[in-house]
Every structure is written in structure tokens, then in C-alpha cells.
Scaffold this active site. Structure first.
Site, short mmCIF file in Angstrom:
data_model
loop_
_atom_site.label_atom_id
_atom_site.label_comp_id
_atom_site.label_asym_id
_atom_site.label_seq_id
_atom_site.Cartn_x
_atom_site.Cartn_y
_atom_site.Cartn_z
N VAL A 1 29.77 -28.27 7.45
CA VAL A 1 30.02 -27.86 6.06
C VAL A 1 31.46 -28.02 5.65
CG1 VAL A 1 29.77 -26.02 4.02
CG2 VAL A 1 27.94 -26.30 5.81
N GLY A 2 32.38 -27.19 6.18
CA GLY A 2 33.91 -27.18 5.87
C GLY A 2 34.58 -28.46 5.88
N GLY B 1 36.28 -22.05 8.22
CA GLY B 1 35.33 -23.00 8.58
C GLY B 1 35.57 -24.41 8.51
N GLY C 1 33.36 -26.67 10.23
CA GLY C 1 32.24 -27.38 10.91
C GLY C 1 31.58 -28.48 10.01
N LYS D 1 9.82 -19.61 5.92
CA LYS D 1 10.78 -19.74 7.03
C LYS D 1 9.81 -19.17 8.24
CE LYS D 1 15.17 -19.78 8.07
NZ LYS D 1 16.19 -20.48 7.44
P1 NAD Z 1 29.01 -25.26 12.13
O1 NAD Z 1 28.50 -24.49 13.25
O2 NAD Z 1 28.84 -26.55 12.15
O3 NAD Z 1 30.49 -24.61 11.96
C1 NAD Z 1 31.19 -23.44 11.53
C2 NAD Z 1 32.39 -23.27 11.42
O4 NAD Z 1 32.89 -22.01 11.40
C3 NAD Z 1 33.07 -23.86 12.76
O5 NAD Z 1 34.36 -24.69 12.53
C4 NAD Z 1 33.33 -22.53 13.55
O6 NAD Z 1 34.76 -22.74 14.39
C5 NAD Z 1 34.23 -21.76 12.28
N1 NAD Z 1 33.99 -20.40 12.66
C6 NAD Z 1 33.13 -19.62 13.17
N2 NAD Z 1 33.51 -18.09 13.12
C7 NAD Z 1 34.71 -18.48 12.47
C8 NAD Z 1 35.65 -17.22 11.85
N3 NAD Z 1 35.42 -15.99 12.07
N4 NAD Z 1 36.46 -17.74 11.07
C9 NAD Z 1 37.01 -19.00 10.85
N5 NAD Z 1 36.03 -20.01 10.96
C10 NAD Z 1 34.89 -19.73 11.96
O7 NAD Z 1 28.23 -24.43 10.81
P2 NAD Z 1 27.80 -25.27 9.61
O8 NAD Z 1 26.66 -26.03 9.41
O9 NAD Z 1 29.28 -25.62 8.85
O10 NAD Z 1 27.70 -23.94 8.53
C11 NAD Z 1 28.53 -23.08 8.32
C12 NAD Z 1 28.05 -21.95 7.28
O11 NAD Z 1 27.27 -22.65 6.21
C13 NAD Z 1 26.91 -21.17 7.97
O12 NAD Z 1 26.71 -19.80 7.34
C14 NAD Z 1 25.54 -22.00 7.58
O13 NAD Z 1 24.27 -21.01 7.51
C15 NAD Z 1 25.90 -22.30 6.09
N6 NAD Z 1 25.14 -23.47 5.60
C16 NAD Z 1 25.14 -24.62 6.33
C17 NAD Z 1 24.51 -25.76 5.66
C18 NAD Z 1 24.29 -27.06 6.28
O14 NAD Z 1 24.04 -28.06 5.71
N7 NAD Z 1 25.05 -27.30 7.74
C19 NAD Z 1 23.67 -25.53 4.34
C20 NAD Z 1 23.66 -24.23 3.92
C21 NAD Z 1 24.51 -23.40 4.29
#
Ligand code: NAD
Length: 370
Positions: A182-183, A178, A180, A78
Site C-alpha cells: 500500500v505505502g 509503512g 509495503g 469473511k
Molecule cells: P505489507 O505487508 O505489504 O506492508 C506493510 C509495511 O508496513 C511494510 O513495509 C512493513 O515493514 C511496515 N511496517 C510494519 N510494522 C511497522 C511499524 N511498526 N512501523 C512502520 N512500518 C511498519 O502490507 P500492505 O498490503 O501494504 O498493507 C498495509 C496495511 O493496509 C494493512 O493494515 C492492511 O490490512 C491494509 N490494507 C491493505 C490493502 C491492500 O490492498 N494490500 C487494502 C486495504 C487495507
């Protein structure tokens, strides 16, 4: 063996900790190469004002375990850069190019995107030193958030977990915190498998529909920049309402530590498959397992992104990445759940044991350990 120079070293690592201090360029950064027994370390470059060496070490170790658990030929590392990620673009480019030049000879570390950096930042790093993952498509990258690499893996982990819990995936009720990168993709992939997505939340609130949300319409609504709670195909609820929606599968895909001692009793799910990193505190995890909730730990379920990055680094295609994500996450989820059941241990302990054994085996096969 514990101790060492920093106090956080152990038998696995870190192998190398590098402090980069170039005041003339405004560059202050730390790179931790935790363990490279399985191969060169892959891990993100985080840019934030409050990053620390210890945080960098913990994140590097998490990558060692995630990459080993996924069965990749990569170790964990990292980098953290202490700077404001919202600085003017030209300044950010200069800083990242300076960072890239400073790590040119650290060939056992392959940088990727993380908080505060993105595919454009990786393109600058790659332009300087020919080494980075998470690149734009034009440079041979596989845009993992656009294709939904992590959501794809989560859906596969849900399939396996349902089989273990004796729950039919088709018709299973799913709630996702969430919406974003991932969700969103997890919702889409699970709806395609016949699940009923009964609730989704974003940072503004929750939308609930017990009959199942129309995910395609919800995705189109969200793509217009609208919060999910304003979607007309469901009932708007508060931000925390997502916690207590009755469902078979609950997916955290937002922030760390969202389930803790103060709210764990509100959760009404049979299975929790973690998309976010460390979304459940250790005490809450223990309480859920005591209640018989089946947990698929984060670094098993959400490895789709890093598997995609490894395929990109090896010069593979998007189709190969998606196939490998499904294959590896299916096998690893099965291995972890089987071991946890057989040894009557927490699924996180089973996952860590699996990853640690792979790293130790790899270390035993190297002339100098790693
Ligand atoms: P993103 O920024 O695209 O989406 C995050 C989502 O969470 C958004 O919809 C935001 O509105 C929502 N959010 C924020 N605070 C919130 C709350 N208090 N309650 C409900 N929703 C809330 O991020 P992402 O890339 O989707 O990543 C989400 C998580 O998954 C992070 O913890 C990230 O570290 C982890 N992650 C991501 C990946 C990846 O491939 N992108 C891989 C492994 C882990």
C-alpha cells in the site's frame, strides 16, 4: 434489534454463520456472511492460530460497509481458518482445498486473500469450486498489490481531501508509515502528482528528507530487501519519528491502532488519509477532528483493493479496475467530506451513515430483506 444467538446480531446481519469442523482433515473454520442485500458477499479468508468467531463477524461487517460505501454490487462476508499459515505448503494446499469443498454450496460468499492466504491459495479454492477473487494473472486475476490498486485509490482520496482543506496537492508534504504494497504505491502515485514525500518508514525505521525523497530511487533500494532507513538519499531516524514529521498529508499504511491517546499529540499533519485498517483509535480520532485535522476514514480511502477484486470477478481488465477505483474513491471521498461538513459530524460517522443507508435501501428492495 440487537441480541440473537451470538449476541452480536443487529438489523443488518449477520445473515449466516457457518462453523466448519472436519477433524479428520484438520479443518476448523468459521464463515460469516454478514449481509448480501447489495449482492453476493466478497471478503477475505484469514488463516491464523488465534482467530475467533467474533473477529470474523467484525471483519465481515467491515466488508459490508466497505463494499457498500464503494458502491459495489457485493455484500460483506469473511472466513477464518484456525491454523498456522506457515505450515508446509503441501499441507496448506490440502487444507485450503478441503475448506473450498466445505463452502462449495455457500454460493453467496466469494472468498478472497487476507492475512495468511495469497493468490496461490485463491487459485486452489477456485480450482475446487470455481469461485474466488484475488487470483493469479494466469487465471484471469488482476494482481492488486502488484498494480498498486489501494495506493492508487489513496492518491485520489488525497487529491479530494486537499481540495477540501484548501491545500495545493502539488508541493504538499507527505509522510507515509509503512512501505509495503500500500505505502509504496501511494508514495509513487503522489510523487507523480507533484507531492513532496518528506518521510517514509518501514518496520525498521524512518527516512526523512525535507526537500523530498527520490521515490524512484527509494523503491529500487527497497526492492533489494534493504530497510528504508539505510537509503542514502535522506536522514535515518527512529521508527516512531514518522509520527512527528511536519507535513500536510500523513498516511498510515502499516498496522492497526498506531495513533492512540498516548501519541496523538505528536502528529503534525493537516490531513490523515488511512491506508491501513483502523490505524487510529476512536479517542485519538476524536482528538484529531477537534484539532481540525481532516480525516479520510480507512474504508473509504483504502477500498481500491476490493474494487479491483470486484472488477476481476466481473471479468474486467486492469485498466477498467484502475479507472473504476479513481471514479468511485473520488465520488465517495467527496460525498463523505461534504456530508461531514454539512452535518458537523465526524468523517467516520458520515462514512458509516452513507454505507448503512445504501445497505438499508438495498434491503428494502429485496423480497426477504437481504
Ligand atoms: P505489507 O505487508 O505489504 O506492508 C506493510 C509495511 O508496513 C511494510 O513495509 C512493513 O515493514 C511496515 N511496517 C510494519 N510494522 C511497522 C511499524 N511498526 N512501523 C512502520 N512500518 C511498519 O502490507 P500492505 O498490503 O501494504 O498493507 C498495509 C496495511 O493496509 C494493512 O493494515 C492492511 O490490512 C491494509 N490494507 C491493505 C490493502 C491492500 O490492498 N494490500 C487494502 C486495504 C487495507
Amino acid at each position: 434489534m440487537a441480541g440473537g444467538w451470538f449476541g452480536f446480531e443487529d438489523a443488518l446481519g449477520p445473515e449466516q454463520v457457518v462453523h466448519l469442523w472436519r477433524p479428520r482433515l484438520g479443518l476448523e473454520a468459521v464463515v460469516v456472511i454478514d449481509n448480501t442485500a447489495c449482492g453476493p458477499a466478497i471478503g477475505g479468508v484469514r488463516m491464523a492460530l488465534d482467530v475467533t468467531t467474533e473477529e470474523c463477524f467484525r471483519l465481515a461487517r467491515a466488508m459490508t460497509f466497505k463494499n457498500a460505501a464503494a458502491g459495489l454490487r457485493h455484500g460483506g462476508g469473511k472466513a477464518v481458518i484456525r491454523a498456522d499459515p506457515a505450515m508446509p505448503l503441501a499441507e496448506k494446499e490440502r487444507l485450503l482445498r478441503a475448506f473450498a469443498c466445505a463452502i462449495r454450496d455457500l454460493t453467496r460468499y466469494i472468498p478472497g486473500p487476507d492475512m495468511g492466504t495469497d493468490e496461490r491459495a485463491m487459485a486452489w479454492v477456485h480450482d475446487e469450486i470455481g469461485r474466488a477473487v484475488g487470483l493469479p494473472r494466469e487465471l484471469g486475476g488482476i494482481p492488486l498489490d502488484e498494480i498498486g490498486a489501494t495506493g492508487h485509490g489513496l492518491a485520489v482520496a488525497c487529491e479530494v481531501a486537499c481540495r477540501f482543506a484548501g491545500i495545493a496537492l502539488e508541493g504538499a508534504r507527505v509522510a507515509i508509515q509503512g512501505f509495503g504494497a500500500v505505502g509504496r504505491h501511494a508514495a509513487r502515485r503522489l510523487a507523480e502528482r507533484g507531492c513532496r514525500i518528506v518521510a517514509v518508514s518501514d518496520s525498521k525505521g524512518t527516512i526523512v528528507n525535507e526537500q523530498g525523497l527520490d521515490v524512484v530511487a527509494l523503491l529500487a533500494h527497497k526492492a533489494k530487501g534493504e530497510p528504508v532507513a539505510r537509503f542514502s538519499g535522506g536522514r535515518a531516524e527512529s521508527l516512531s519519528a514518522i509520527l512527528e514529521v511536519p507535513c500536510e498529508i500523513w498516511i498510515p499504511a502499516a498496522r492497526p491502532d498506531v495513533i492512540h491517546e498516548g501519541n496523538v499529540d505528536r502528529l503534525r499533519a493537516a490531513i490523515v488519509v488511512s491506508g491501513a485498517n483502523i490505524p487510529i483509535t476512536p479517542k485519538a480520532e476524536a482528538e484529531l477532528e477537534a484539532r481540525g485535522v481532516l480525516l479520510v476514514p480507512d474504508f473509504i480511502a483504502n477500498a481500491g483493493g476490493v474494487i479491483c477484486a470486484a472488477v476481476e470477478y466481473a471479468g474486467g481488465s486492469e485498466a477498467q479496475a484502475l479507472a473504476l477505483i479513481a471514479e468511485k474513491i473520488r465520488a465517495n471521498t467527496e460525498a463523505v467530506l461534504t456530508r461531514a461538513r454539512r452535518e458537523r459530524i465526524a468523517t467516520r460517522h458520515a462514512a458509516e451513515a452513507l454505507a448503512r443507508e445504501r445497505v438499508e435501501k438495498a434491503m428494502s428492495l429485496r423480497r426477504f430483506g437481504s
